[in-house]
Motif scaffolding. Structure first.
Motif: not given
Length: 59
Positions: A37-43, A45-51
């Motif tokens: 769950t933590i890894n899924s959420r981190k990914k 958030l990273e995609l949102i930040n990159l976008k």
């Protein structure tokens, strides 16, 4: 003022369960679930930040 993080009651109950009642098998299952769950959420958030950076919102 300090921004003190106060975890939800469910997290507090889970931690109490881990400390007091959980068997080894339950601990392994809880760890797998939390890691996933933590890894899924981190990914996510990273995609949102990159976008946001690509669109220039992060400036």
């Amino acid at each position: 003022m300090k921004n003190k993080y106060c975890p939800p009651r469910a997290i507090k109950k889970t931690i109490r369960f881990i400390h007091q009642d959980a068997t080894l098998e339950q601990l392994i299952q809880i760890k797998k679930l939390l890691d996933y769950t933590i890894n899924s959420r981190k990914k996510k958030l990273e995609l949102i930040n990159l976008k946001a950076v690509k669109e220039g919102v992060g400036k």
